[in-house]
Motif scaffolding. Sequence first.
Motif, PDB file in Angstrom:
ATOM      1  N   ARG A  29       0.832  -1.216   0.000  1.00  0.00           N
ATOM      2  CA  ARG A  29       0.000   0.000   0.000  1.00  0.00           C
ATOM      3  C   ARG A  29       0.858   1.253   0.000  1.00  0.00           C
ATOM      4  O   ARG A  29       0.584   2.209  -0.703  1.00  0.00           O
ATOM      5  N   ARG A  30       1.967   1.217   0.792  1.00  0.00           N
ATOM      6  CA  ARG A  30       2.862   2.382   0.795  1.00  0.00           C
ATOM      7  C   ARG A  30       3.566   2.532  -0.537  1.00  0.00           C
ATOM      8  O   ARG A  30       3.771   3.653  -1.026  1.00  0.00           O
ATOM      9  N   GLN A  31       3.954   1.430  -1.138  1.00  0.00           N
ATOM     10  CA  GLN A  31       4.605   1.505  -2.449  1.00  0.00           C
ATOM     11  C   GLN A  31       3.677   2.129  -3.483  1.00  0.00           C
ATOM     12  O   GLN A  31       4.097   2.967  -4.283  1.00  0.00           O
ATOM     13  N   ARG A  32       2.456   1.721  -3.437  1.00  0.00           N
ATOM     14  CA  ARG A  32       1.482   2.304  -4.371  1.00  0.00           C
ATOM     15  C   ARG A  32       1.279   3.790  -4.092  1.00  0.00           C
ATOM     16  O   ARG A  32       1.182   4.603  -5.017  1.00  0.00           O
ATOM     17  N   PHE A  33       1.274   4.164  -2.810  1.00  0.00           N
ATOM     18  CA  PHE A  33       1.084   5.562  -2.443  1.00  0.00           C
ATOM     19  C   PHE A  33       2.272   6.407  -2.913  1.00  0.00           C
ATOM     20  O   PHE A  33       2.092   7.511  -3.465  1.00  0.00           O
ATOM     21  N   GLU A  34       3.492   5.899  -2.702  1.00  0.00           N
ATOM     22  CA  GLU A  34       4.679   6.639  -3.129  1.00  0.00           C
ATOM     23  C   GLU A  34       4.716   6.785  -4.648  1.00  0.00           C
ATOM     24  O   GLU A  34       5.169   7.813  -5.175  1.00  0.00           O
ATOM     25  N   LYS A  35       4.260   5.756  -5.347  1.00  0.00           N
ATOM     26  CA  LYS A  35       4.234   5.815  -6.803  1.00  0.00           C
ATOM     27  C   LYS A  35       3.270   6.903  -7.288  1.00  0.00           C
ATOM     28  O   LYS A  35       3.609   7.686  -8.197  1.00  0.00           O
ATOM     29  N   GLU A  36       2.081   6.955  -6.698  1.00  0.00           N
ATOM     30  CA  GLU A  36       1.114   7.995  -7.070  1.00  0.00           C
ATOM     31  C   GLU A  36       1.681   9.381  -6.780  1.00  0.00           C
ATOM     32  O   GLU A  36       1.539  10.311  -7.582  1.00  0.00           O
ATOM     33  N   TYR A  37       2.343   9.519  -5.625  1.00  0.00           N
ATOM     34  CA  TYR A  37       2.895  10.821  -5.262  1.00  0.00           C
ATOM     35  C   TYR A  37       4.031  11.214  -6.196  1.00  0.00           C
ATOM     36  O   TYR A  37       4.143  12.389  -6.596  1.00  0.00           O
ATOM     37  N   GLY A  38       4.875  10.249  -6.576  1.00  0.00           N
ATOM     38  CA  GLY A  38       5.973  10.553  -7.494  1.00  0.00           C
ATOM     39  C   GLY A  38       5.455  10.983  -8.858  1.00  0.00           C
ATOM     40  O   GLY A  38       5.986  11.930  -9.461  1.00  0.00           O
ATOM     41  N   GLU A  61      -5.332  15.884 -11.146  1.00  0.00           N
ATOM     42  CA  GLU A  61      -6.568  15.636 -10.402  1.00  0.00           C
ATOM     43  C   GLU A  61      -6.733  14.159 -10.090  1.00  0.00           C
ATOM     44  O   GLU A  61      -7.098  13.781  -8.963  1.00  0.00           O
ATOM     45  N   LEU A  62      -6.434  13.292 -11.063  1.00  0.00           N
ATOM     46  CA  LEU A  62      -6.577  11.855 -10.836  1.00  0.00           C
ATOM     47  C   LEU A  62      -5.582  11.356  -9.791  1.00  0.00           C
ATOM     48  O   LEU A  62      -5.904  10.516  -8.964  1.00  0.00           O
ATOM     49  N   ARG A  63      -4.334  11.876  -9.832  1.00  0.00           N
ATOM     50  CA  ARG A  63      -3.341  11.456  -8.844  1.00  0.00           C
ATOM     51  C   ARG A  63      -3.738  11.917  -7.436  1.00  0.00           C
ATOM     52  O   ARG A  63      -3.588  11.169  -6.468  1.00  0.00           O
ATOM     53  N   LEU A  64      -4.237  13.134  -7.325  1.00  0.00           N
ATOM     54  CA  LEU A  64      -4.697  13.611  -6.021  1.00  0.00           C
ATOM     55  C   LEU A  64      -5.858  12.772  -5.509  1.00  0.00           C
ATOM     56  O   LEU A  64      -5.932  12.437  -4.315  1.00  0.00           O
ATOM     57  N   GLN A  65      -6.750  12.419  -6.417  1.00  0.00           N
ATOM     58  CA  GLN A  65      -7.885  11.592  -6.014  1.00  0.00           C
ATOM     59  C   GLN A  65      -7.416  10.222  -5.564  1.00  0.00           C
ATOM     60  O   GLN A  65      -7.943   9.660  -4.589  1.00  0.00           O
ATOM     61  N   GLY A  66      -6.392   9.680  -6.251  1.00  0.00           N
ATOM     62  CA  GLY A  66      -5.858   8.382  -5.837  1.00  0.00           C
ATOM     63  C   GLY A  66      -5.192   8.437  -4.476  1.00  0.00           C
ATOM     64  O   GLY A  66      -5.369   7.529  -3.657  1.00  0.00           O
ATOM     65  N   LEU A  67      -4.425   9.502  -4.207  1.00  0.00           N
ATOM     66  CA  LEU A  67      -3.807   9.644  -2.882  1.00  0.00           C
ATOM     67  C   LEU A  67      -4.862   9.743  -1.782  1.00  0.00           C
ATOM     68  O   LEU A  67      -4.719   9.138  -0.714  1.00  0.00           O
ATOM     69  N   THR A  68      -5.901  10.508  -2.039  1.00  0.00           N
ATOM     70  CA  THR A  68      -6.959  10.668  -1.035  1.00  0.00           C
ATOM     71  C   THR A  68      -7.679   9.351  -0.775  1.00  0.00           C
ATOM     72  O   THR A  68      -7.977   9.009   0.381  1.00  0.00           O
ATOM     73  N   ASN A  69      -7.941   8.581  -1.842  1.00  0.00           N
ATOM     74  CA  ASN A  69      -8.631   7.298  -1.664  1.00  0.00           C
ATOM     75  C   ASN A  69      -7.778   6.318  -0.869  1.00  0.00           C
ATOM     76  O   ASN A  69      -8.300   5.565  -0.024  1.00  0.00           O
ATOM     77  N   ILE A  70      -6.467   6.301  -1.127  1.00  0.00           N
ATOM     78  CA  ILE A  70      -5.596   5.388  -0.378  1.00  0.00           C
ATOM     79  C   ILE A  70      -5.586   5.762   1.107  1.00  0.00           C
ATOM     80  O   ILE A  70      -5.656   4.890   1.981  1.00  0.00           O
ATOM     81  N   LEU A  71      -5.468   7.069   1.396  1.00  0.00           N
ATOM     82  CA  LEU A  71      -5.461   7.504   2.787  1.00  0.00           C
ATOM     83  C   LEU A  71      -6.785   7.191   3.477  1.00  0.00           C
ATOM     84  O   LEU A  71      -6.798   6.754   4.639  1.00  0.00           O
ATOM     85  N   ALA A  72      -7.896   7.425   2.787  1.00  0.00           N
ATOM     86  CA  ALA A  72      -9.202   7.150   3.384  1.00  0.00           C
ATOM     87  C   ALA A  72      -9.372   5.661   3.632  1.00  0.00           C
ATOM     88  O   ALA A  72      -9.934   5.251   4.673  1.00  0.00           O
ATOM     89  N   ASP A  73      -8.896   4.819   2.706  1.00  0.00           N
ATOM     90  CA  ASP A  73      -9.025   3.382   2.895  1.00  0.00           C
ATOM     91  C   ASP A  73      -8.116   2.902   4.023  1.00  0.00           C
ATOM     92  O   ASP A  73      -8.506   2.035   4.814  1.00  0.00           O
ATOM     93  N   GLU A  74      -6.930   3.475   4.116  1.00  0.00           N
ATOM     94  CA  GLU A  74      -6.004   3.066   5.169  1.00  0.00           C
ATOM     95  C   GLU A  74      -6.518   3.453   6.554  1.00  0.00           C
ATOM     96  O   GLU A  74      -6.300   2.734   7.536  1.00  0.00           O
ATOM     97  N   SER A  75      -7.209   4.582   6.643  1.00  0.00           N
ATOM     98  CA  SER A  75      -7.727   5.021   7.944  1.00  0.00           C
ATOM     99  C   SER A  75      -8.762   4.068   8.500  1.00  0.00           C
ATOM    100  O   SER A  75      -8.974   4.018   9.724  1.00  0.00           O
ATOM    101  N   ARG A  76      -9.418   3.327   7.627  1.00  0.00           N
ATOM    102  CA  ARG A  76     -10.419   2.365   8.078  1.00  0.00           C
ATOM    103  C   ARG A  76      -9.825   0.999   8.412  1.00  0.00           C
ATOM    104  O   ARG A  76     -10.548   0.116   8.870  1.00  0.00           O
TER     105      ARG A  76
END
Length: 961
Positions: A29-38, A61-76
Amino acid sequence: MDFWSRLIANTRLSSGSSSKDAARDPIRRRQRFEKEYGQLLQIWRNCSNIARDEDAAENIELRLQGLTNILADESRRPLPHPCVSFSATKQIYVPIAKIATSSYNEWIIKEAVLFFATLIESEEEAFVESDAFSASLTNLLVRITGVNSIRLGPDTEVKVVELAFNITTKIRLEPRILSAWFKSHPENHANEEKVKDQREKFAGRIQKQDFPLFYLLMDYIHHEGKIGDFARTGLLYIIEAASSSVALEQWIVESDLSTLMATGLGALYSQLSRKLVIDHPPENLPPVLALSDYQHPTSTFEIVSSCSPDFQLHLETFLSHLLFWQDVLNHCRSGEVKSTLLEHFQVIFLQQLLYPSLLESSDVDGGSSVAVLTYLRRILEALDHPDMINLILHYLLALPDAESSAPADAEPSVSAARKRKSMDLATMMATKVESSYTPLLFNLVDLIRSCLKSRNQQTVCVTLQLVAAILKRHHRYATTTLLHTEGIDINTSRRTVGAHEQEVEFLTTLAGSVGGQDNFNEIYENILKDSMARVEGHPCSLKLVIPNLPTNNPRLPIIPDSLPGAPGDVPPHTLSAEDPLWNSILDILESFFINPVEMNLSATETILDLAVCGYISVEGWLMRHPRKYSYGGETDESASLHLDPDSPSFAETEKLQAISKCRQWPVWQSSALPRIFTVLEALADQVDFFRSSIPRFEELLQQRREAFQTADTIVSNPNFRPTSTTGASIPDQTSQDGSRAASPQRPSALEGFAQRILSEFGSPSRTGSPRGRKDTVRGSSTGSGTSGGHGVVSPTPKPMPAPPKEFPLNYDDPSKSGVARSLSPGSQHSGQDGAVVNQAAAFAAVDQGILARQVTLPAQKIEPIPLNFERKNADVSTDADGERGGEEEAKPENTDDQDSNDGSEAADHSIAPTPPETPPEVKTASVSHILTNIIIYQQFLLELASLVQVRASLFNEVKFA
C-alpha cells in the motif's frame, strides 16, 4: 487438487484478489502511495502552466484523487498506517498546497481540500498541531478564497468552509492546538501602528496574518445553507476558545470582529423595505379574515407586501444574523469581548440605523411606520439574550444610563485593549454626520402613543402587536415607560369574593347575551385552561406560581443581566386609570364592530397581555376598586352589639359578619365602574341594536359560528369533507364574494389571537352556554344605583328563539340541510322536494343580500333592513320588527336603496326630518363583517372573565373575610 496446489504455490486467483491483497498489505500500500505521489510531482514539474494544460490538470486531479482514496481506505484499516506516516514525514501536503494554489483549477482545488480533510480526520501524526501543516493549509485556504482567485462553485465552497470548521472543532476539543493556527505578533503591531492612520488601524488590517482562519470564517457568516452554518458555528468555537487564551482574547477585542458583525447586521437591515403593508396570501387567507371585509392592500414597487417571497427571504436572513449575534454572546465567556460586541451593536446598529429609521417613519408616506414597527417587533420576539434586550429597550425607551465598570477578573492588557477599541469607535463615529435627535427628545413611547392615534389602520395594528410583544416578553421595561403605574397597598387593593363573583357574572352575562347554540360550558372550561397556561407561562409570574423556584430551572434565563442599568424585577403595582396607552386601547374598542378584524384581535390580545402579569393589580382599571364599593342595605351588627367585646363569642361574631360582608354583592353603580366595563356594556347594547335592526340576525350569527367551526375542522384536517351532521356551509357566509371561503390549507400568517378564535370556536362538539346560562340576554339591574342601562344578571334568563326549521343551514347542498334530511327517500323527486329546494335557494339569496349590506354603529337611529322577497308562509312574512311585509310588496324597488349608513332615504318621504349632526366621515361595515366581530367580542369576554378567575385563584387576590 488444483485448488490446494494453487494455494500452496501462492498463485493468484484473480486480478480482483490481487488489488485487495495490495490494499491489505501495508508495504504494498505504501509503495502504491509513493508511486502515485511521485507521478504527481513529475507531472507538476514538467508542466510550465497547469491552468493552460488541460491534460496535465486532469492527470494531477486523478493522482490527487488516488492519494486521497488510499489515505481514506487506510484510515479504516488496522495499524500500521504507513501512508499517513509517509505524508507526515515527507510533508507531502506542502507541495500539494502549492500545486492547488498555482493551478487555478477548481477540480484540483477540490481534490486538494479533500486530501487535507482526510489527513485531519485520520487523527494521527498530529497534523493539526504541526506548524508546517497549518501554514500550508492556511496559505491554500487564503489563496483560493482571496480576491484574485478563481470563482469556486457552491460544492467546492462548502468543502472549503467545512474544512475550516473541522479545524475549529479540533481547537475547541484541544485548546493547545490553537498555538499552531493563531500567532500573535504584538511587537510587529506596535511598529506598524506608527505608520497606519486611525481608520486603517480600526479596520484591523494589520492582524489578518495572525489568524487567517478566523477571517476566512468571517467572510462566510452571512451565507445561507450549510456554508453559513459551518462558518457561524466555527466562529463561535473560536470565540469560545478565547476564555482559555489571554492573547486570543486581546486579539479578538482589537480585531474588527465587532465592526464587521455590526456593519453586516446594518447592511442586512438596510436591505429590508422601507415601506411595507401587512398582507396574507389569497390562497391561505385566514378564515377570520375571509369572513370579514378584509381587502388586500395595494403594493407597488416601493411599497412591499409582507407576503412577498423576496421580502420574507430578506427578513429571515436579517433575523438569522441577529440570532447569530445572540449565539456569539451566549458562547462568549470573556466579559471584555462581550462588552466590545455590545458597544458596537449599540453605536453602529442602534444609534446609526434602527433609531433613525424609527424617528423618520411616518404613516402618511406609504407605510414606513408599519415597516419599522414590524421590524422592531420581530427583533424583540426573536431575541432572548438579556443584554441585547437591555441595549435595545434601554436606548429606545430613554432609560437613565448607569456607570459601567470593567469585569473584576479582566486582564489589564485586555482592559487596555478594550479602552483603545472604544476610543477608536468614538473617533470613527465622530467623523460621521450625526443627527441632533436623541431618544431623550423623542423615544419609542412617544412613537407608540402617536401611532395608536393614527388614521392608518395597519399602523395601529402593528403598534398594538409591538406593545403586546413588550408586555408579554419584557414587561419590566414597560412598567415605568409605556405604562403609568402606581404603587399599591395589598391590604386595601384586594377585592371581596362577592365583588369578584359579581364582576365575573357581569362579563359572562354579557357574553351570554350575544347568544348562540354552542356548548359554552365546555368552551369556557377550555378557555380557563388556556388562561391558566398563559398566566403560569408569563416570565413575571414564575416566582409567584412557584415560590421555591430552583436556580437550574430551564424556564429561567440562562444568562443573567450583566449590563448596568437593566431594570430589576417587577414590583407590585397597578395601572393608572388615566394611562394614555390604556385609554387609547379603550378608544379603539368603542368602535369595535366596524374596526378591522386584525385591529380587534391585536387590541384584545394587548389587554390580556397587560392583565396577565402577577405583579399588576387589576383593581381600579380592569376591575372596580374596593374603595368604591357601596352596599345598599345596612349590615346586621345587632348580634355583636349585645355581646361583651372581651368574650370569645364577640370575636367569632365579628368574623362571621366580616365573612358575610365579603360575600355580599356591592351596589352596581355606574360611577364606580372602570371605563372598560362601560365600553363592554356599550358594545353589548350595540349587539342588541343589531339584533333588532338586522333581519334573521340569530340565524346568521349561528351560521357564522358554524362556519368558523367547519373552517377550523378543515384547517386541522385538510382531507375533511362536511357531512350531513355539520349542517354548515362556508361559501354562503362570506361578505362580498363566495370564493372567499376558508382555505383548506393551514394558514401560515395567522396571528396568535386569530388562532385562538378558531381553536376555541372550532370544535363542532362545543354547544351550550357559559356556566349554564344558555341563550340568555341581559336584564335590567335590580337593587343597583344605576339609572337606566343594563344590570349585571337577569334573574330569569330569556331564551333566544331557535332558528326556524324551514331555514336550512346549507343552501349550496340541500342534501346536507335540515329540510332535505326530513324528507323520506321516496319523496325526493316529488313536487314538494322541488319547492323546498327553490325555497332554500330563495333564502340563500336573501341571506347573501343581508350579509353584503353596509351598516354603521347606532350613533343615530337606523331603520331595519327589510327582507327582499315575497311572502310565502306565515313564518317568514314578518320582518325583524314584527310587522307584516306589506310595505315591501308595495315598494320592492326601494329595498336596494335603503342603506343603513345613508341618510338620503329621507328625501323619498313626503316630510323630510331634520338631519342630525353627523361626523364628517361615517365608517360603515358589512353585516358579515359585524357578525365576525361579534363572535370575537364574545370570545374576548369569556377570556377576560377566565383570566380574572385564574388570577384570583393563583395570586390570592380575593379576600373572604
